[in-house]
Design a protein around this motif. Structure first.
Motif, PDB file in Angstrom:
ATOM      1  N   UNK A 191       0.867  -1.187   0.000  1.00 57.65           N
ATOM      2  CA  UNK A 191       0.000   0.000   0.000  1.00 57.65           C
ATOM      3  C   UNK A 191       0.897   1.228   0.000  1.00 57.65           C
ATOM      4  N   UNK A 192       1.523   1.470  -1.121  1.00 55.10           N
ATOM      5  CA  UNK A 192       2.570   2.472  -1.277  1.00 55.10           C
ATOM      6  C   UNK A 192       2.163   3.842  -0.750  1.00 55.10           C
ATOM      7  N   UNK A 193       0.957   4.257  -1.014  1.00 56.20           N
ATOM      8  CA  UNK A 193       0.485   5.593  -0.642  1.00 56.20           C
ATOM      9  C   UNK A 193      -0.384   5.581   0.609  1.00 56.20           C
ATOM     10  N   UNK A 194      -0.499   4.433   1.284  1.00 55.99           N
ATOM     11  CA  UNK A 194      -1.348   4.277   2.459  1.00 55.99           C
ATOM     12  C   UNK A 194      -2.799   4.649   2.150  1.00 55.99           C
ATOM     13  N   UNK A 195      -3.263   4.258   0.976  1.00 60.53           N
ATOM     14  CA  UNK A 195      -4.630   4.575   0.554  1.00 60.53           C
ATOM     15  C   UNK A 195      -5.669   3.922   1.450  1.00 60.53           C
ATOM     16  N   UNK A 196      -5.336   2.788   2.046  1.00 59.13           N
ATOM     17  CA  UNK A 196      -6.308   2.105   2.905  1.00 59.13           C
ATOM     18  C   UNK A 196      -6.657   2.932   4.145  1.00 59.13           C
ATOM     19  N   UNK A 197      -5.922   3.995   4.388  1.00 63.12           N
ATOM     20  CA  UNK A 197      -6.253   4.908   5.486  1.00 63.12           C
ATOM     21  C   UNK A 197      -7.393   5.849   5.087  1.00 63.12           C
ATOM     22  N   UNK A 198      -7.703   5.892   3.795  1.00 57.19           N
ATOM     23  CA  UNK A 198      -8.708   6.832   3.290  1.00 57.19           C
ATOM     24  C   UNK A 198      -8.097   8.160   2.883  1.00 57.19           C
ATOM     25  N   UNK A 199      -6.841   8.358   3.183  1.00 52.49           N
ATOM     26  CA  UNK A 199      -6.166   9.615   2.835  1.00 52.49           C
ATOM     27  C   UNK A 199      -5.335   9.429   1.558  1.00 52.49           C
ATOM     28  N   UNK A 200      -5.089  10.528   0.862  1.00 51.84           N
ATOM     29  CA  UNK A 200      -4.196  10.531  -0.292  1.00 51.84           C
ATOM     30  C   UNK A 200      -3.050  11.484   0.015  1.00 51.84           C
ATOM     31  N   UNK A 201      -1.860  11.236  -0.550  1.00 49.01           N
ATOM     32  CA  UNK A 201      -0.707  12.084  -0.236  1.00 49.01           C
ATOM     33  C   UNK A 201      -0.799  13.493  -0.827  1.00 49.01           C
ATOM     34  N   UNK A 202      -1.513  13.637  -1.932  1.00 53.37           N
ATOM     35  CA  UNK A 202      -1.726  14.935  -2.575  1.00 53.37           C
ATOM     36  C   UNK A 202      -2.854  14.762  -3.577  1.00 53.37           C
ATOM     37  N   UNK A 203      -3.320  15.847  -4.115  1.00 47.13           N
ATOM     38  CA  UNK A 203      -4.385  15.780  -5.112  1.00 47.13           C
ATOM     39  C   UNK A 203      -3.755  15.376  -6.445  1.00 47.13           C
ATOM     40  N   UNK A 204      -4.177  14.245  -6.949  1.00 48.23           N
ATOM     41  CA  UNK A 204      -3.664  13.696  -8.200  1.00 48.23           C
ATOM     42  C   UNK A 204      -4.183  14.510  -9.375  1.00 48.23           C
ATOM     43  N   UNK A 205      -3.306  14.820 -10.296  1.00 53.96           N
ATOM     44  CA  UNK A 205      -3.709  15.517 -11.517  1.00 53.96           C
ATOM     45  C   UNK A 205      -4.010  14.497 -12.602  1.00 53.96           C
ATOM     46  N   UNK A 206      -5.033  14.779 -13.358  1.00 55.59           N
ATOM     47  CA  UNK A 206      -5.532  13.867 -14.384  1.00 55.59           C
ATOM     48  C   UNK A 206      -4.443  13.369 -15.334  1.00 55.59           C
ATOM     49  N   UNK A 207      -3.607  14.255 -15.816  1.00 55.90           N
ATOM     50  CA  UNK A 207      -2.605  13.895 -16.820  1.00 55.90           C
ATOM     51  C   UNK A 207      -1.175  13.914 -16.293  1.00 55.90           C
ATOM     52  N   UNK A 208      -1.015  13.827 -14.976  1.00 63.10           N
ATOM     53  CA  UNK A 208       0.335  13.787 -14.405  1.00 63.10           C
ATOM     54  C   UNK A 208       0.552  12.454 -13.707  1.00 63.10           C
ATOM     55  N   UNK A 209       1.407  11.654 -14.281  1.00 62.92           N
ATOM     56  CA  UNK A 209       1.718  10.327 -13.753  1.00 62.92           C
ATOM     57  C   UNK A 209       2.502  10.470 -12.439  1.00 62.92           C
ATOM     58  N   UNK A 210       2.089   9.777 -11.374  1.00 63.13           N
ATOM     59  CA  UNK A 210       2.866   9.819 -10.121  1.00 63.13           C
ATOM     60  C   UNK A 210       4.287   9.302 -10.374  1.00 63.13           C
ATOM     61  N   UNK A 211       5.262   9.988  -9.834  1.00 62.81           N
ATOM     62  CA  UNK A 211       6.679   9.697 -10.090  1.00 62.81           C
ATOM     63  C   UNK A 211       7.083   8.282  -9.695  1.00 62.81           C
TER      64      UNK A 211
END
Length: 153
Positions: free
Chosen positions: A131-151
């Motif tokens: 769970x690289x981004x700890x999504x199971x916590x319900x939180x996201x690390x930042x607001x994802x942009x539609x056309x910007x691939x996470x590094x």
């Protein structure tokens, strides 16, 4: 309001994107998963999908649940998933809250939505163990942009 992403049959919170610098905290023990060793989807893995309608979406799968990080959202949405065999074809089926909707199709959530597993797998752009981004916590690390691939992918 919640949003359903068509490419992975996923739903997310449809909120306004925030400005400012993107910051993330990642699990340093996570490794890139080679395509040869991973059957899609695998419990305990994080996936990056892309399609024209929704852009980049990130999902984390546990044994029964999936968490979606959808572009423009400030939280990850939890849903349920199952794999079903129908007429010799495998489908991935997702169920999300009734208060959700798909911004591309306008469909509301609350019903099981199934798509061919091979089609969804074809939209994969990457996979990471854990769970690289700890999504199971319900939180996201930042607001994802539609056309910007996470590094990290």
């Amino acid at each position: 309001m919640l949003v359903l992403g068509r490419s992975v049959g996923l739903i997310a919170l449809c909120l306004a994107a925030c400005g400012g610098r993107e910051t993330t905290k990642f699990n340093p023990t996570v490794h890139q998963i080679s395509e040869e060793r991973l059957a899609y989807p695998s419990s305990g893995a994080t996936y990056l999908h892309w399609d024209k309608g929704h852009g980049y979406q990130v999902t984390y799968y546990s044994e029964k649940h999936v968490w979606l990080w959808y572009p423009g959202n400030r939280a990850a949405l939890r849903g349920d998933w199952v794999q079903e065999l129908v007429a010799g074809e495998y489908y991935l089926c997702f169920t999300y809250p009734h208060s959700s909707y798909n911004p591309v199709t306008g469909d509301v959530g609350g019903q099981k939505e199934c798509q061919l597993q091979t089609v969804l797998g074809g939209a994969l752009e990457g996979a990471l163990a854990g769970d690289v981004y700890n999504l199971s916590s319900g939180r996201v690390p930042y607001v994802l942009r539609r056309n910007k691939r996470p590094a990290e992918f």
